[in-house]
Enzyme design. Sequence first.
Site, short mmCIF file in Angstrom:
data_model
loop_
_atom_site.label_atom_id
_atom_site.label_comp_id
_atom_site.label_asym_id
_atom_site.label_seq_id
_atom_site.Cartn_x
_atom_site.Cartn_y
_atom_site.Cartn_z
N HIS A 49 9.19 -3.60 3.41
CA HIS A 49 8.77 -3.79 2.02
C HIS A 49 9.98 -4.04 1.12
CE1 HIS A 49 5.60 -0.81 3.53
NE2 HIS A 49 4.87 -1.85 3.18
N MET B 37 0.84 -1.21 0.00
CA MET B 37 0.00 0.00 0.00
C MET B 37 0.88 1.25 0.00
SD MET B 37 -3.42 -0.91 2.08
CE MET B 37 -2.76 -0.72 3.72
N GLY B 38 2.17 1.08 -0.26
CA GLY B 38 3.06 2.24 -0.34
C GLY B 38 3.55 2.69 1.02
N SER C 276 6.51 -0.67 10.22
CA SER C 276 5.15 -0.55 9.70
C SER C 276 4.97 0.86 9.16
CB SER C 276 4.14 -0.81 10.82
OG SER C 276 2.86 -0.34 10.43
N LEU D 163 6.67 3.13 1.71
CA LEU D 163 7.56 1.98 1.82
C LEU D 163 8.66 2.17 2.86
CD1 LEU D 163 7.93 1.13 -1.99
CD2 LEU D 163 6.25 0.28 -0.34
N GLU E 292 11.96 -0.44 5.02
CA GLU E 292 12.88 -1.57 4.82
C GLU E 292 12.17 -2.93 4.80
OE1 GLU E 292 16.12 -2.44 4.10
OE2 GLU E 292 16.12 -0.38 3.40
P1 AMP Z 1 1.47 -3.13 3.44
O1 AMP Z 1 2.00 -2.05 2.56
O2 AMP Z 1 1.49 -2.78 4.89
O3 AMP Z 1 0.14 -3.67 2.97
O4 AMP Z 1 2.48 -4.35 3.33
C1 AMP Z 1 2.85 -4.88 2.09
C2 AMP Z 1 3.67 -6.12 2.32
O5 AMP Z 1 4.84 -5.79 3.07
C3 AMP Z 1 2.93 -7.20 3.11
O6 AMP Z 1 3.25 -8.47 2.57
C4 AMP Z 1 3.50 -7.02 4.50
O7 AMP Z 1 3.44 -8.20 5.28
C5 AMP Z 1 4.93 -6.66 4.19
N1 AMP Z 1 5.54 -5.99 5.34
C6 AMP Z 1 5.07 -4.91 6.00
N2 AMP Z 1 5.86 -4.62 7.05
C7 AMP Z 1 6.86 -5.55 7.06
C8 AMP Z 1 7.98 -5.81 7.90
N3 AMP Z 1 8.24 -5.04 8.97
N4 AMP Z 1 8.78 -6.84 7.60
C9 AMP Z 1 8.52 -7.63 6.52
N5 AMP Z 1 7.48 -7.45 5.70
C10 AMP Z 1 6.65 -6.42 5.95
#
Ligand code: AMP
Length: 289
Positions: free
Chosen positions: A45, A38-39, A193, A41, A43
């Site tokens: 991602h 979802m952007g 996050s 971004l 580390e």
């Molecule tokens: P999001 O943008 O939050 O929807 O996340 C996109 C992808 O990045 C998802 O597969 C998440 O599980 C992964 N992701 C988010 N935060 C982390 C993190 N701290 N470590 C590893 N992967 C992550």
Amino acid sequence: MTATQNTKPAVVAERSKIHEVVRAAQSLGQSVGVVMTMGALHEGHLSLVRRCSEENDVVIATVFVNPTQFLPGEDFQKYPRQLETDRDLLASAGADYLFAPGNEEMYPDNASTVVKAPDVSLRLEGEHRPGHFDGVCTIVCKLFQSIPVNRAYFGSKDYQQFLVIQHMVKDLGIPVEVIACPIIRDDDGLALSSRNRYLSESERASALSISRGLREAAKRVADGERDADQLVLDLCAEMDSAGITKIDYVVIADPNTLQPIKTITAPAIALVAAHVGSTRLIDNLRLQP
Ligand code: AMP
């Protein structure tokens, strides 16, 4: 086709165009991988993008803040949007394409078809965010239709989401390999996050009790503790004493089914969701007896 470091990924906004990109690469015998985000971004991602780049000839990252996975009152409107910064970060991690569609592209004419999430979605996040995983499954399924990749990379940070997608792909026969990647944390232990930027300094200090409590639980299990209920109570107490008053769940569960367990006799997973101020955070850690 793999980008040299710092070549900016080509931005594609239309589903038909990204579909062509994938099919053209595959017709040349190249493997294609995707990282869906979802952007905003970080580390976490980028670790997925790097892994995708190591294992595939062509790397596609998607950035789409999916409205259907947010519940009324959640942070859809204020969710951080920073496409140009994301594009630069993706360049550094080796992405070749950035698929960034608008809402109308993904939900034309208010498309109302929904993919119902599998049963593994029902507990935990599914209980506290009803409808969330239907929104996730719907968008991920649509993205797989438009981006028929060989491999897709998801973070274990959203562990239940990974399981939900793994089940959906199997149930619907979507021909893609779904790969889980480790959680990336800040030096102080906080799981990265996009929502961490909402935290004030004092909230961040409170939030650290989540990863601290999870680490402590893992250590005690490694040292011989087997009583899951006791570990859950102690984790809640750790968070409570750090000022976290709204805990959605703290669960020790079977890592395949997410069914809660009482006695830890096999590898398990501890999962937490809690509100720190107005920010909802999730985290998890494997427990190895
Ligand atoms: P999001 O943008 O939050 O929807 O996340 C996109 C992808 O990045 C998802 O597969 C998440 O599980 C992964 N992701 C988010 N935060 C982390 C993190 N701290 N470590 C590893 N992967 C992550």
